[in-house]
Scaffold this motif. Structure first.
Motif, PDB file in Angstrom:
ATOM      1  N   LEU A 259     -11.776  -2.082  11.106  1.00 47.78           N
ATOM      2  CA  LEU A 259     -11.035  -3.315  10.844  1.00 47.78           C
ATOM      3  C   LEU A 259      -9.707  -3.001  10.148  1.00 47.78           C
ATOM      4  O   LEU A 259      -8.647  -3.493  10.534  1.00 47.78           O
ATOM      5  CB  LEU A 259     -11.908  -4.226   9.984  1.00 47.78           C
ATOM      6  CG  LEU A 259     -11.387  -5.597   9.599  1.00 47.78           C
ATOM      7  CD1 LEU A 259     -11.071  -6.413  10.829  1.00 47.78           C
ATOM      8  CD2 LEU A 259     -12.414  -6.331   8.751  1.00 47.78           C
ATOM      9  N   LEU A 260      -9.791  -2.167   9.137  1.00 51.04           N
ATOM     10  CA  LEU A 260      -8.590  -1.800   8.377  1.00 51.04           C
ATOM     11  C   LEU A 260      -7.530  -1.181   9.272  1.00 51.04           C
ATOM     12  O   LEU A 260      -6.384  -1.644   9.298  1.00 51.04           O
ATOM     13  CB  LEU A 260      -9.000  -0.814   7.271  1.00 51.04           C
ATOM     14  CG  LEU A 260      -7.866  -0.150   6.490  1.00 51.04           C
ATOM     15  CD1 LEU A 260      -7.194  -1.154   5.571  1.00 51.04           C
ATOM     16  CD2 LEU A 260      -8.388   1.027   5.675  1.00 51.04           C
ATOM     17  N   TRP A 261      -7.907  -0.162  10.031  1.00 48.85           N
ATOM     18  CA  TRP A 261      -6.903   0.560  10.827  1.00 48.85           C
ATOM     19  C   TRP A 261      -6.387  -0.283  11.984  1.00 48.85           C
ATOM     20  O   TRP A 261      -5.178  -0.366  12.212  1.00 48.85           O
ATOM     21  CB  TRP A 261      -7.493   1.885  11.337  1.00 48.85           C
ATOM     22  CG  TRP A 261      -7.509   2.905  10.246  1.00 48.85           C
ATOM     23  CD1 TRP A 261      -8.388   2.963   9.202  1.00 48.85           C
ATOM     24  CD2 TRP A 261      -6.575   3.973  10.044  1.00 48.85           C
ATOM     25  NE1 TRP A 261      -8.049   4.020   8.376  1.00 48.85           N
ATOM     26  CE2 TRP A 261      -6.953   4.660   8.871  1.00 48.85           C
ATOM     27  CE3 TRP A 261      -5.452   4.434  10.753  1.00 48.85           C
ATOM     28  CZ2 TRP A 261      -6.255   5.765   8.384  1.00 48.85           C
ATOM     29  CZ3 TRP A 261      -4.763   5.535  10.271  1.00 48.85           C
ATOM     30  CH2 TRP A 261      -5.157   6.196   9.105  1.00 48.85           C
ATOM     31  N   LEU A 262      -7.292  -0.921  12.717  1.00 49.75           N
ATOM     32  CA  LEU A 262      -6.850  -1.688  13.880  1.00 49.75           C
ATOM     33  C   LEU A 262      -5.996  -2.878  13.455  1.00 49.75           C
ATOM     34  O   LEU A 262      -4.938  -3.132  14.027  1.00 49.75           O
ATOM     35  CB  LEU A 262      -8.051  -2.153  14.699  1.00 49.75           C
ATOM     36  CG  LEU A 262      -8.775  -1.038  15.474  1.00 49.75           C
ATOM     37  CD1 LEU A 262     -10.056  -1.562  16.094  1.00 49.75           C
ATOM     38  CD2 LEU A 262      -7.863  -0.474  16.563  1.00 49.75           C
ATOM     39  N   ALA A 263      -6.449  -3.636  12.436  1.00 49.75           N
ATOM     40  CA  ALA A 263      -5.723  -4.853  12.059  1.00 49.75           C
ATOM     41  C   ALA A 263      -4.383  -4.513  11.416  1.00 49.75           C
ATOM     42  O   ALA A 263      -3.363  -5.136  11.719  1.00 49.75           O
ATOM     43  CB  ALA A 263      -6.560  -5.702  11.098  1.00 49.75           C
ATOM     44  N   LEU A 264      -4.368  -3.523  10.534  1.00 45.10           N
ATOM     45  CA  LEU A 264      -3.118  -3.235   9.822  1.00 45.10           C
ATOM     46  C   LEU A 264      -2.065  -2.678  10.777  1.00 45.10           C
ATOM     47  O   LEU A 264      -0.890  -3.064  10.709  1.00 45.10           O
ATOM     48  CB  LEU A 264      -3.383  -2.279   8.653  1.00 45.10           C
ATOM     49  CG  LEU A 264      -2.263  -2.159   7.639  1.00 45.10           C
ATOM     50  CD1 LEU A 264      -1.836  -3.525   7.101  1.00 45.10           C
ATOM     51  CD2 LEU A 264      -2.683  -1.270   6.471  1.00 45.10           C
ATOM     52  N   ILE A 265      -2.479  -1.801  11.701  1.00 48.53           N
ATOM     53  CA  ILE A 265      -1.486  -1.248  12.632  1.00 48.53           C
ATOM     54  C   ILE A 265      -1.047  -2.325  13.632  1.00 48.53           C
ATOM     55  O   ILE A 265       0.136  -2.423  13.966  1.00 48.53           O
ATOM     56  CB  ILE A 265      -2.043   0.001  13.341  1.00 48.53           C
ATOM     57  CG1 ILE A 265      -2.264   1.108  12.303  1.00 48.53           C
ATOM     58  CG2 ILE A 265      -1.094   0.490  14.422  1.00 48.53           C
ATOM     59  CD1 ILE A 265      -2.899   2.370  12.848  1.00 48.53           C
TER      60      ILE A 265
ATOM     61  N   VAL B  12       0.824   3.517   2.982  1.00 44.81           N
ATOM     62  CA  VAL B  12       0.158   3.549   1.677  1.00 44.81           C
ATOM     63  C   VAL B  12      -1.154   2.768   1.725  1.00 44.81           C
ATOM     64  O   VAL B  12      -2.201   3.224   1.253  1.00 44.81           O
ATOM     65  CB  VAL B  12       1.095   2.981   0.582  1.00 44.81           C
ATOM     66  CG1 VAL B  12       0.332   2.744  -0.713  1.00 44.81           C
ATOM     67  CG2 VAL B  12       2.257   3.938   0.341  1.00 44.81           C
ATOM     68  N   LEU B  13      -1.119   1.583   2.320  1.00 48.65           N
ATOM     69  CA  LEU B  13      -2.332   0.763   2.344  1.00 48.65           C
ATOM     70  C   LEU B  13      -3.424   1.364   3.241  1.00 48.65           C
ATOM     71  O   LEU B  13      -4.608   1.236   2.946  1.00 48.65           O
ATOM     72  CB  LEU B  13      -2.007  -0.667   2.788  1.00 48.65           C
ATOM     73  CG  LEU B  13      -1.271  -1.503   1.742  1.00 48.65           C
ATOM     74  CD1 LEU B  13      -0.978  -2.896   2.280  1.00 48.65           C
ATOM     75  CD2 LEU B  13      -2.074  -1.611   0.454  1.00 48.65           C
ATOM     76  N   LEU B  14      -3.020   2.027   4.323  1.00 46.92           N
ATOM     77  CA  LEU B  14      -4.022   2.677   5.175  1.00 46.92           C
ATOM     78  C   LEU B  14      -4.738   3.772   4.401  1.00 46.92           C
ATOM     79  O   LEU B  14      -5.969   3.870   4.426  1.00 46.92           O
ATOM     80  CB  LEU B  14      -3.360   3.284   6.420  1.00 46.92           C
ATOM     81  CG  LEU B  14      -3.016   2.340   7.566  1.00 46.92           C
ATOM     82  CD1 LEU B  14      -2.311   3.094   8.691  1.00 46.92           C
ATOM     83  CD2 LEU B  14      -4.274   1.677   8.105  1.00 46.92           C
ATOM     84  N   VAL B  15      -3.966   4.599   3.686  1.00 50.42           N
ATOM     85  CA  VAL B  15      -4.576   5.694   2.924  1.00 50.42           C
ATOM     86  C   VAL B  15      -5.446   5.135   1.814  1.00 50.42           C
ATOM     87  O   VAL B  15      -6.610   5.523   1.646  1.00 50.42           O
ATOM     88  CB  VAL B  15      -3.473   6.616   2.354  1.00 50.42           C
ATOM     89  CG1 VAL B  15      -4.087   7.632   1.390  1.00 50.42           C
ATOM     90  CG2 VAL B  15      -2.749   7.321   3.482  1.00 50.42           C
ATOM     91  N   MET B  16      -4.902   4.159   1.070  1.00 46.83           N
ATOM     92  CA  MET B  16      -5.653   3.624  -0.060  1.00 46.83           C
ATOM     93  C   MET B  16      -6.934   2.925   0.417  1.00 46.83           C
ATOM     94  O   MET B  16      -8.009   3.149  -0.136  1.00 46.83           O
ATOM     95  CB  MET B  16      -4.777   2.641  -0.828  1.00 46.83           C
ATOM     96  CG  MET B  16      -5.312   2.340  -2.206  1.00 46.83           C
ATOM     97  SD  MET B  16      -4.433   0.958  -2.901  1.00 46.83           S
ATOM     98  CE  MET B  16      -5.137  -0.354  -1.939  1.00 46.83           C
TER      99      MET B  16
ATOM    100  N   VAL C 107      -2.330  -8.288   0.745  1.00 42.57           N
ATOM    101  CA  VAL C 107      -2.920  -8.650  -0.546  1.00 42.57           C
ATOM    102  C   VAL C 107      -4.424  -8.361  -0.541  1.00 42.57           C
ATOM    103  O   VAL C 107      -4.979  -7.883  -1.530  1.00 42.57           O
ATOM    104  CB  VAL C 107      -2.654 -10.137  -0.843  1.00 42.57           C
ATOM    105  CG1 VAL C 107      -3.333 -10.554  -2.141  1.00 42.57           C
ATOM    106  CG2 VAL C 107      -1.160 -10.402  -0.904  1.00 42.57           C
ATOM    107  N   HIS C 108      -5.061  -8.649   0.596  1.00 44.37           N
ATOM    108  CA  HIS C 108      -6.512  -8.526   0.694  1.00 44.37           C
ATOM    109  C   HIS C 108      -6.980  -7.074   0.539  1.00 44.37           C
ATOM    110  O   HIS C 108      -8.020  -6.806  -0.056  1.00 44.37           O
ATOM    111  CB  HIS C 108      -6.955  -9.085   2.044  1.00 44.37           C
ATOM    112  CG  HIS C 108      -8.425  -9.168   2.235  1.00 44.37           C
ATOM    113  ND1 HIS C 108      -9.266  -9.737   1.312  1.00 44.37           N
ATOM    114  CD2 HIS C 108      -9.228  -8.736   3.252  1.00 44.37           C
ATOM    115  CE1 HIS C 108     -10.511  -9.651   1.763  1.00 44.37           C
ATOM    116  NE2 HIS C 108     -10.510  -9.046   2.931  1.00 44.37           N
ATOM    117  N   ILE C 109      -6.200  -6.124   1.056  1.00 45.00           N
ATOM    118  CA  ILE C 109      -6.571  -4.711   0.898  1.00 45.00           C
ATOM    119  C   ILE C 109      -6.426  -4.321  -0.574  1.00 45.00           C
ATOM    120  O   ILE C 109      -7.250  -3.576  -1.105  1.00 45.00           O
ATOM    121  CB  ILE C 109      -5.716  -3.821   1.816  1.00 45.00           C
ATOM    122  CG1 ILE C 109      -6.044  -4.128   3.274  1.00 45.00           C
ATOM    123  CG2 ILE C 109      -5.968  -2.346   1.525  1.00 45.00           C
ATOM    124  CD1 ILE C 109      -5.111  -3.476   4.271  1.00 45.00           C
TER     125      ILE C 109
END
Ligand code: HEM
Ligand code: HEM
Lengths: 145, 150
Positions: free
Chosen positions: B81-87, B119-123, A54-56
């Motif tokens: 943060l985005l890449w490390l946390a999401l993966i 999708v979220l990584l790209v966006m 949600v946060h992204i």
């Protein structure tokens, strides 16, 4: 094990006392701290993951328009969300500290032996973290400061 | 299966497999630990800056974010943060799906997880790399100077 071999009324001196029932030696994930830390790690990890999805999405509004972003981030300031943020920080804190404990268990030769102590160290640090964060944050939410 | 395929007695387990094969479960296990250590710094830095100092929840708005992301260091910080946390989170969720879901349900969930994550990584990457801090009004003096210069 113990119940089957119940000693007779007055046992001869040579018969040893039955051993107290306990978990098999060397268990890490069955019962007590080892198991509960695992359960908590799963629950907090899952909760953080769904928050992150949600946060992204909410952060992506910065690219669309300032008004859209401000409207959505405004909901972060309501009392209910303020309590949600406390829960989120508590979950992250616990997952992170216990995550470091897991890493120590796997990396160091003394790790498995110290796992129970490290669990309580993590809980102690977690409480310190929350004492530092929660009152301030609630003042910002409820005091509007 | 013909008899030639049976391994010789007492040959080591899995010796018929190619050695040094890339083992994805092993690398996933290592990734969880390496990313975990880095995430401690990245996440607590993120929370401290946004919720304690200089930020706090009651002043978070677009102008605050624009002032922050005008500094490329924070863009790199957020990308990591985005890449490390999401993966990390997605790989953890994969473990849970494999533990609790079975059959077709498991397949569907794994694909949904993979698609959502991609999708979220790209966006998220596009948002951070194409963000324009001069898009809206701000009373951040430094930002006004930067934007006026453009
Ligand atoms: C703050 C720093 C973090 C640290 C130190 C950390 C540490 C770890 C470690 C070491 C594991 C592996 C456990 C194992 O293999 O048995 C793990 C699992 C997991 N983590 Fe994290 N993590 C962190 C942040 C996060 C974040 C931000 C998320 C969500 C987006 C997350 C979600 C998960 C999930 C879902 C699992 C799987 C749990 C399981 O298999 O039981 N973690 N974490
Ligand atoms: C209540 C707690 C939180 C607040 C108030 C908050 C606030 C923000 C804000 C204002 C931004 C905009 C950019 C920036 O400030 O750098 C942002 C972006 C971001 N946050 Fe958080 N955050 C919180 C918790 C978290 C947590 C726990 C994680 C990681 C698991 C996280 C991961 C991210 C990521 C990856 C971005 C960049 C998103 C993108 O790619 O567009 N945040 N957050």
């Amino acid at each position: 094990m113990t119940s089957q071999a119940a000693p007779p009324e007055s046992p001869p001196a040579s018969v040893p006392e039955p051993r107290k029932r306990r978990l098999p030696a060397g268990t890490l994930y069955r019962g007590r701290e080892g198991m509960w830390s695992w359960v908590l790690h799963r629950i907090t990890g899952t909760a953080i993951f769904f928050f992150l999805l949600v946060h992204i999405l909410d952060t992506s509004l910065i690219r669309i328009s300032p008004e859209a972003y401000d409207a959505v981030i405004g909901t972060y300031k309501t009392p209910i969300m303020g309590l949600g943020e406390v829960a989120l920080v508590a979950a992250i804190g616990l997952h992170a500290l216990n995550g470091l404990r897991i890493i120590c268990i796997d990396m160091f030769s003394w790790g498995p032996k110290a796992q129970r102590v490290m669990f309580w160290v993590a809980i102690g640090l977690w409480i310190v973290l929350l004492i530092g964060f929660v009152p301030r944050h609630l003042m910002h939410v409820f005091g509007g400061e | 299966m013909s008899t030639e395929n049976i391994a010789a007695p007492r040959s080591p387990y899995l010796s018929h497999r190619k050695r040094n094969r890339f083992n994805i479960e092993k690398w996933g296990w290592i990734y969880m630990r390496v990313s975990g250590v880095l995430l401690v710094v990245l996440i607590f830095g993120h929370l401290f800056y946004n919720l304690i100092f200089p930020g706090k929840v009651s002043i978070l708005d677009w102008a605050f974010v624009a002032g922050k992301l005008a500094n490329p260091i924070w863009i790199v910080w957020d990308l990591l943060l985005l890449w490390l946390a999401l993966i990390h989170g997605a790989n953890g969720m994969r473990t849970l799906i494999n533990d609790y879901a079975h059959g077709r349900f498991r397949t569907v969930l794994l694909w949904a997880l993979g698609a959502t994550t991609a999708v979220l990584l790209v966006m998220g990457t596009l948002v951070l790399t194409t963000f324009d801090p001069c898009l809206g009004d701000t009373d951040n003096a430094e930002l006004i100077k930067i934007c006026a210069a453009q």
